[in-house]
Design a protein around this motif. Structure first.
Motif, PDB file in Angstrom:
ATOM      1  N   LYS A  92     -29.042  -7.103 -23.443  1.00 33.48           N
ATOM      2  CA  LYS A  92     -28.674  -6.120 -24.458  1.00 33.48           C
ATOM      3  C   LYS A  92     -29.454  -6.299 -25.760  1.00 33.48           C
ATOM      4  CE  LYS A  92     -25.315  -4.428 -21.909  1.00 33.48           C
ATOM      5  NZ  LYS A  92     -25.386  -3.067 -21.326  1.00 33.48           N
ATOM      6  N   GLU A  93     -30.124  -7.444 -25.922  1.00 30.22           N
ATOM      7  CA  GLU A  93     -30.735  -7.779 -27.208  1.00 30.22           C
ATOM      8  C   GLU A  93     -32.258  -7.831 -27.168  1.00 30.22           C
ATOM      9  OE1 GLU A  93     -28.733  -7.879 -29.562  1.00 30.22           O
ATOM     10  OE2 GLU A  93     -26.803  -8.300 -28.652  1.00 30.22           O
ATOM     11  N   ALA A  94     -32.878  -7.281 -26.139  1.00 33.07           N
ATOM     12  CA  ALA A  94     -34.328  -7.408 -25.983  1.00 33.07           C
ATOM     13  C   ALA A  94     -35.096  -6.811 -27.154  1.00 33.07           C
ATOM     14  CB  ALA A  94     -34.767  -6.743 -24.679  1.00 33.07           C
ATOM     15  N   ALA A  95     -34.564  -5.746 -27.763  1.00 35.59           N
ATOM     16  CA  ALA A  95     -35.283  -5.064 -28.841  1.00 35.59           C
ATOM     17  C   ALA A  95     -34.880  -5.548 -30.226  1.00 35.59           C
ATOM     18  CB  ALA A  95     -35.048  -3.556 -28.746  1.00 35.59           C
ATOM     19  N   ALA A  96     -33.920  -6.470 -30.321  1.00 36.23           N
ATOM     20  CA  ALA A  96     -33.387  -6.887 -31.617  1.00 36.23           C
ATOM     21  C   ALA A  96     -34.343  -7.853 -32.327  1.00 36.23           C
ATOM     22  CB  ALA A  96     -32.026  -7.542 -31.429  1.00 36.23           C
ATOM     23  N   PRO A  97     -34.357  -7.843 -33.666  1.00 37.13           N
ATOM     24  CA  PRO A  97     -35.229  -8.742 -34.439  1.00 37.13           C
ATOM     25  C   PRO A  97     -34.654 -10.152 -34.537  1.00 37.13           C
ATOM     26  CG  PRO A  97     -34.001  -7.349 -35.926  1.00 37.13           C
ATOM     27  CD  PRO A  97     -33.641  -6.894 -34.531  1.00 37.13           C
ATOM     28  N   LEU A  98     -34.569 -10.819 -33.398  1.00 35.51           N
ATOM     29  CA  LEU A  98     -33.990 -12.155 -33.324  1.00 35.51           C
ATOM     30  C   LEU A  98     -35.061 -13.123 -32.839  1.00 35.51           C
ATOM     31  CD1 LEU A  98     -30.613 -11.169 -31.611  1.00 35.51           C
ATOM     32  CD2 LEU A  98     -31.061 -11.433 -34.059  1.00 35.51           C
ATOM     33  N   GLN A  99     -35.615 -13.903 -33.753  1.00 35.15           N
ATOM     34  CA  GLN A  99     -36.698 -14.816 -33.405  1.00 35.15           C
ATOM     35  C   GLN A  99     -36.213 -16.224 -33.095  1.00 35.15           C
ATOM     36  OE1 GLN A  99     -39.722 -14.828 -36.425  1.00 35.15           O
ATOM     37  NE2 GLN A  99     -40.176 -12.652 -36.224  1.00 35.15           N
ATOM     38  N   THR A 100     -35.071 -16.616 -33.645  1.00 32.92           N
ATOM     39  CA  THR A 100     -34.576 -17.984 -33.501  1.00 32.92           C
ATOM     40  C   THR A 100     -33.120 -17.980 -33.053  1.00 32.92           C
ATOM     41  OG1 THR A 100     -33.834 -18.109 -35.800  1.00 32.92           O
ATOM     42  CG2 THR A 100     -36.121 -18.760 -35.339  1.00 32.92           C
ATOM     43  N   ILE A 101     -32.661 -19.133 -32.576  1.00 37.06           N
ATOM     44  CA  ILE A 101     -31.256 -19.278 -32.207  1.00 37.06           C
ATOM     45  C   ILE A 101     -30.371 -18.979 -33.410  1.00 37.06           C
ATOM     46  CG2 ILE A 101     -29.496 -20.903 -31.424  1.00 37.06           C
ATOM     47  CD1 ILE A 101     -31.677 -22.417 -29.969  1.00 37.06           C
ATOM     48  N   GLU A 102     -30.798 -19.437 -34.585  1.00 35.54           N
ATOM     49  CA  GLU A 102     -29.999 -19.250 -35.784  1.00 35.54           C
ATOM     50  C   GLU A 102     -29.807 -17.766 -36.099  1.00 35.54           C
ATOM     51  OE1 GLU A 102     -31.375 -23.191 -35.418  1.00 35.54           O
ATOM     52  OE2 GLU A 102     -32.555 -21.356 -35.486  1.00 35.54           O
ATOM     53  N   SER A 103     -30.855 -16.962 -35.923  1.00 37.74           N
ATOM     54  CA  SER A 103     -30.730 -15.530 -36.192  1.00 37.74           C
ATOM     55  C   SER A 103     -29.810 -14.859 -35.188  1.00 37.74           C
ATOM     56  CB  SER A 103     -32.115 -14.863 -36.177  1.00 37.74           C
ATOM     57  OG  SER A 103     -32.735 -14.987 -34.903  1.00 37.74           O
ATOM     58  N   LEU A 105     -27.205 -16.407 -33.671  1.00 45.17           N
ATOM     59  CA  LEU A 105     -25.854 -16.844 -34.011  1.00 45.17           C
ATOM     60  C   LEU A 105     -25.296 -16.043 -35.189  1.00 45.17           C
ATOM     61  CD1 LEU A 105     -26.340 -20.718 -33.774  1.00 45.17           C
ATOM     62  CD2 LEU A 105     -24.994 -19.315 -32.221  1.00 45.17           C
ATOM     63  N   ALA A 106     -26.175 -15.649 -36.107  1.00 42.37           N
ATOM     64  CA  ALA A 106     -25.727 -14.988 -37.335  1.00 42.37           C
ATOM     65  C   ALA A 106     -25.160 -13.598 -37.101  1.00 42.37           C
ATOM     66  CB  ALA A 106     -26.881 -14.918 -38.337  1.00 42.37           C
ATOM     67  N   ILE A 107     -25.369 -13.004 -35.923  1.00 38.18           N
ATOM     68  CA  ILE A 107     -24.843 -11.657 -35.692  1.00 38.18           C
ATOM     69  C   ILE A 107     -23.342 -11.679 -35.399  1.00 38.18           C
ATOM     70  CG2 ILE A 107     -27.067 -10.848 -34.838  1.00 38.18           C
ATOM     71  CD1 ILE A 107     -25.976 -10.922 -32.015  1.00 38.18           C
ATOM     72  N   SER A 108     -22.787 -12.846 -35.137  1.00 39.06           N
ATOM     73  CA  SER A 108     -21.359 -12.945 -34.853  1.00 39.06           C
ATOM     74  C   SER A 108     -20.571 -13.057 -36.149  1.00 39.06           C
ATOM     75  CB  SER A 108     -21.069 -14.167 -33.980  1.00 39.06           C
ATOM     76  OG  SER A 108     -19.683 -14.419 -33.922  1.00 39.06           O
ATOM     77  N   PRO A 109     -19.471 -12.302 -36.295  1.00 48.11           N
ATOM     78  CA  PRO A 109     -18.638 -12.441 -37.498  1.00 48.11           C
ATOM     79  C   PRO A 109     -17.881 -13.762 -37.533  1.00 48.11           C
ATOM     80  CG  PRO A 109     -17.581 -10.962 -35.933  1.00 48.11           C
ATOM     81  CD  PRO A 109     -18.944 -11.268 -35.375  1.00 48.11           C
ATOM     82  N   SER A 110     -17.855 -14.483 -36.409  1.00 49.59           N
ATOM     83  CA  SER A 110     -17.147 -15.767 -36.340  1.00 49.59           C
ATOM     84  C   SER A 110     -17.974 -16.917 -36.890  1.00 49.59           C
ATOM     85  CB  SER A 110     -16.775 -16.085 -34.882  1.00 49.59           C
ATOM     86  OG  SER A 110     -16.041 -15.058 -34.283  1.00 49.59           O
ATOM     87  N   ILE A 158     -34.796 -25.373 -27.251  1.00 47.46           N
ATOM     88  CA  ILE A 158     -34.851 -24.124 -26.500  1.00 47.46           C
ATOM     89  C   ILE A 158     -35.252 -22.984 -27.423  1.00 47.46           C
ATOM     90  CG2 ILE A 158     -33.201 -24.746 -24.710  1.00 47.46           C
ATOM     91  CD1 ILE A 158     -31.018 -23.470 -26.377  1.00 47.46           C
ATOM     92  N   ASP A 159     -35.762 -21.901 -26.827  1.00 51.90           N
ATOM     93  CA  ASP A 159     -36.200 -20.729 -27.578  1.00 51.90           C
ATOM     94  C   ASP A 159     -35.472 -19.495 -27.077  1.00 51.90           C
ATOM     95  OD1 ASP A 159     -38.742 -21.500 -29.339  1.00 51.90           O
ATOM     96  OD2 ASP A 159     -38.830 -22.664 -27.497  1.00 51.90           O
ATOM     97  N   MET A 160     -35.584 -18.414 -27.830  1.00 51.31           N
ATOM     98  CA  MET A 160     -34.824 -17.215 -27.521  1.00 51.31           C
ATOM     99  C   MET A 160     -35.143 -16.641 -26.147  1.00 51.31           C
ATOM    100  SD  MET A 160     -32.630 -16.744 -29.809  1.00 51.31           S
ATOM    101  CE  MET A 160     -32.089 -15.171 -29.138  1.00 51.31           C
ATOM    102  N   ASP A 161     -36.372 -16.778 -25.680  1.00 51.01           N
ATOM    103  CA  ASP A 161     -36.729 -16.164 -24.397  1.00 51.01           C
ATOM    104  C   ASP A 161     -36.014 -16.817 -23.216  1.00 51.01           C
ATOM    105  OD1 ASP A 161     -38.262 -18.555 -24.474  1.00 51.01           O
ATOM    106  OD2 ASP A 161     -39.561 -17.723 -22.917  1.00 51.01           O
ATOM    107  N   GLY A 162     -35.488 -18.029 -23.410  1.00 51.35           N
ATOM    108  CA  GLY A 162     -34.787 -18.710 -22.330  1.00 51.35           C
ATOM    109  C   GLY A 162     -33.278 -18.592 -22.406  1.00 51.35           C
ATOM    110  N   ILE A 163     -32.759 -17.962 -23.458  1.00 51.45           N
ATOM    111  CA  ILE A 163     -31.312 -17.886 -23.658  1.00 51.45           C
ATOM    112  C   ILE A 163     -30.764 -16.611 -23.040  1.00 51.45           C
ATOM    113  CG2 ILE A 163     -29.459 -17.754 -25.360  1.00 51.45           C
ATOM    114  CD1 ILE A 163     -31.182 -19.408 -27.227  1.00 51.45           C
ATOM    115  N   ALA A 164     -29.812 -16.755 -22.125  1.00 52.31           N
ATOM    116  CA  ALA A 164     -29.200 -15.607 -21.463  1.00 52.31           C
ATOM    117  C   ALA A 164     -27.984 -15.102 -22.212  1.00 52.31           C
ATOM    118  CB  ALA A 164     -28.814 -15.966 -20.038  1.00 52.31           C
TER     119      ALA A 164
END
Length: 667
Positions: A92-103, A105-110, A158-164
């Motif tokens: 669902k996130e292939a097109a999103a501007p998420l380069q790192t794990i931290e970015s 994680l930041a999309i969650s309100p939790s 790990i990098d974003m391309d390996g995270i499911a």
């Protein structure tokens, strides 16, 4: 086709396969049912997905399942969680501007991601107003939380391309999950492929990545390696980061399923004011090795055994004044974290019962942390170091868990005991879910959790810091309620929660010029609410639109102290997202957030000032054509000046772009 009669439906392997068949079927591969039954054991956490579990309450029927080949989409089970909220899914996130794990994680309100530099070079991850030390971090169900400090826990190779997927976990009956836990799941992008990517951008930014997977019948092998560097967005903020990761799973009809992972990370980063605004020439180097082995199988009819062994090794060198140890000696740390886990599960007409436990060994050699050694220990940490301090501790958890489906209801509970050098502590978790209709879910739960003081909390005494070796474990009782509506395109949810914390640990100081001190707040009660609403579609121009909001307050809004962690939570967090696909392989995705942090901080001039509200906007324009993906990212487009930690200026607008080439049997 394989036909399974209702007489066989009571077997636990078939229950697993039936619950998880939809996941593998959606991948379009063919798998033999015998392999599927066991490998599905790894496809979801042991709590089982609520929606799938609730919809499968009726077992008195014949089910036909296509034969399928095993693939490596395996998520290691976790023994004692009650529920999870998945907020990131790769498809669902292939097109999103998420380069790192931290970015991501930041999309969650939790989740509160407090970064000290760009591109996730150093960050603290916390859940629902907790601190990074109060958050358990798992990789494929394995706990890799660092016992020295929460500053290092997020450092996974790990990098974003390996995270499911990434999920927030609730109700863990295990030491360390005071505020909850995060589980990051890695799987191959495709069954058989090799991929290479390179990005470049402002501030001398370069990123390159190579990954690939081979899946042959019962064996799945996935590997990735990457390099990320930048000259820095201001003086003394450059970094170099290397990651390498390997995961393999194998199924044997006689011996069960095996899951192995091994990773290495090497980071060097300039740290302008990272830990003290008085020192702008700080520097840090870390090396981290993680490894784990998991084994699971059915040992008797409806009885399964699960076990795991994991190891995390971390080296750290911190330079308060870069390159000048004669002025201030460097801090060296050498940390070992070993965990072994074993549990048994049995399925009967009464439900599913699990009994298990874990053992954890934490050890540190250091020039600063721990108790004085009778004889210095010599170790290799970039060069030979004489460690003069050291400390070791052992802890364990024992727990019993049971879940049962009763029509439209699912109930579960677990009870456990935590054993540590501080004594015994009771833990528990209870939860109930009601699904009046397929699209609506109502869940209520409570749990008691704890965490031990980190070695930093106990022993870190240096320039500007005074620790307390007499700190005790902190514990919390968490209460939560979640109401969710979800159909094929629309979803909406709300989660109010309350946490009663005891002996809460924080670093505080009375005035701007005083030293930071580790202290225990007698109690800290936290109330919050999270709300999510959105729309998703695989067709049309509008692919996603969502809005999330998080609010937190405590009974200690005002304090006589300047707080470093416990009171510096995100009081308000709003995240809005949209993705459009106009056609021709193009997609445009944007993430906007508004953030207001509680409390105040001492700036570089020694003035105590409140955190300001700030807004951020990130965007990505991408184009996909067969095996090639090209993208351009713009982070912080509005060039907002903001702080995650008081006085530490974060990057302004940062533009980068790149290309990715994937060679696959499917393309």
């Amino acid at each position: 086709m394989t036909k399974t009669s209702k007489e066989n439906l009571s077997s636990c392997f078939y229950r697993w396969s039936r619950l998880n068949y939809a996941i593998f079927a959606s991948l379009g591969k063919e798998v033999k049912i015998g392999v599927l039954a066991v490998t599905m054991f790894f496809a979801l956490p042991e709590t089982e997905a609520k929606g799938q579990e609730a919809s499968s309450g009726n077992t008195n029927k014949t089910v036909e399942i296509d034969q399928v080949d095993i693939i490596g989409d395996a998520i290691a089970p976790m023994p004692s969680i009650m529920s999870q909220t998945t907020f990131f899914k790769r498809d669902k996130e292939a097109a999103a501007p998420l380069q790192t794990i931290e970015s991501a994680l930041a999309i969650s309100p939790s989740i509160d991601v407090r970064q000290r530099g760009g591109k996730g070079v150093q960050a603290d991850i916390s859940i629902r107003g907790g601190s990074s030390d109060q958050t358990m971090v798992m990789l494929n169900g394995i706990n890799f939380t660092d016992a020295r400090t929460g500053h290092q826990t997020h450092s996974l190779p790990i990098d974003m391309d390996g995270i499911a997927s990434i999920a927030v976990l609730d109700g863990i009956t295990s030491t360390g999950a005071y505020a909850g836990a995060i589980n990051i799941v890695t799987t191959p992008q495709e069954p058989n492929y090799i991929s290479a990517a390179i990005d470049a951008g402002a501030y001398g930014y370069i990123y390159s990545n190579v990954s690939g997977a081979v899946i042959k019948k019962r064996l799945s092998l996935f590997g990735a390696a990457s390099f990320r560097t930048s000259n820095g967005y201001k003086e003394n903020t450059g970094f170099v980061n290397y990651n390498s990761f390997l995961r393999t799973t194998y199924y044997s009809k006689k011996a069960g399923i095996f899951d192995f992972q091994l990773g290495y990370q090497n980071r060097s980063f300039a740290a302008n004011g990272f830990y003290s605004l008085k020192y702008t020439n700080q520097y840090e180097h870390t090396s981290t090795i993680i490894s784990s082995a998991r084994w699971a199988m059915e040992v008797y009819k409806n009885l399964s055994v699960n076990s795991s062994l994991s190891y995390r090794k971390n080296y750290d060198r911190f330079e308060l004044i870069k390159g000048e140890p004669e002025k201030v000696p460097y801090n060296y740390h050498n940390t070992d974290n070993i965990t072994a886990e074993l549990w048994f599960s049995y399925i009967s007409a009464a439900g599913k019962s699990s009994l298990g436990g874990n053992y954890t060994y934490n050890h540190i050699y250091s020039t600063v942390l721990g108790e004085t050694l009778a004889k210095p220990h010599n170790g290799l940490c970039g060069n030979f170091v004489d460690y003069t301090k050291g400390k070791a501790r052992n802890s364990a958890d024992i727990w019993l868990r049971h879940t049962k489906i009763l029509g439209k209801f699912r109930i579960g509970g677990s009870a456990g005991i935590s054993l540590s050098p501080y004594g015994a502590d009771a833990l528990f978790s209870i939860e109930g879910t009601y699904n009046p209709v397929k699209t609506i879910s109502l869940t209520i739960g409570a749990n008691r959790a704890n965490r031990l003081p980190t070695f930093n909390d106990l022993y870190y005494t240096s320039k500007g810091y005074i620790s307390d070796p007499n700190l005790k474990p902190e514990n919390a009782t968490n209460y939560r309620f979640t109401a969710t509506y979800a159909d094929e395109r629309f979803y909406i949810s709300a989660t109010p929660y309350y946490r009663h914390g005891n002996n809460t640990i924080d670093w505080v100081k009375a005035t701007a010029d005083a030293d930071w001190q580790s202290m225990q707040i007698t109690t800290l009660n936290t109330f919050g609410i999270e709300a999510n609403a959105g729309y998703t579609s695989e067709k049309g121009i509008l692919r996603e639109a969502s809005l999330a909001y998080g609010y937190i307050t405590t009974d200690k809004e005002e304090s006589n102290y300047i707080s470093k962690y416990a009171l510096d939570y995100l009081k308000h967090k709003v995240v809005a997202r949209i993705t459009i696909a106009p056609g021709g392989g193009f997609a445009l995705s944007a993430i906007a957030s508004v953030n207001k942090r509680n409390s105040n901080y001492a700036n570089a001039n020694g003035e105590v000032v409140p955190y300001n509200i700030y807004g951020l906007l990130d965007m990505r324009l991408s184009w996909v054509r067969k095996c090639i993906t090209i993208h351009v990212d713009a982070e912080n487009i509005t060039n907002t000046q903001y702080f995650c930690y008081g006085g530490l200026q974060m990057p302004g607008v940062w533009v980068s772009g790149g290309i990715k080439y994937t060679l696959s049997k499917n393309k």
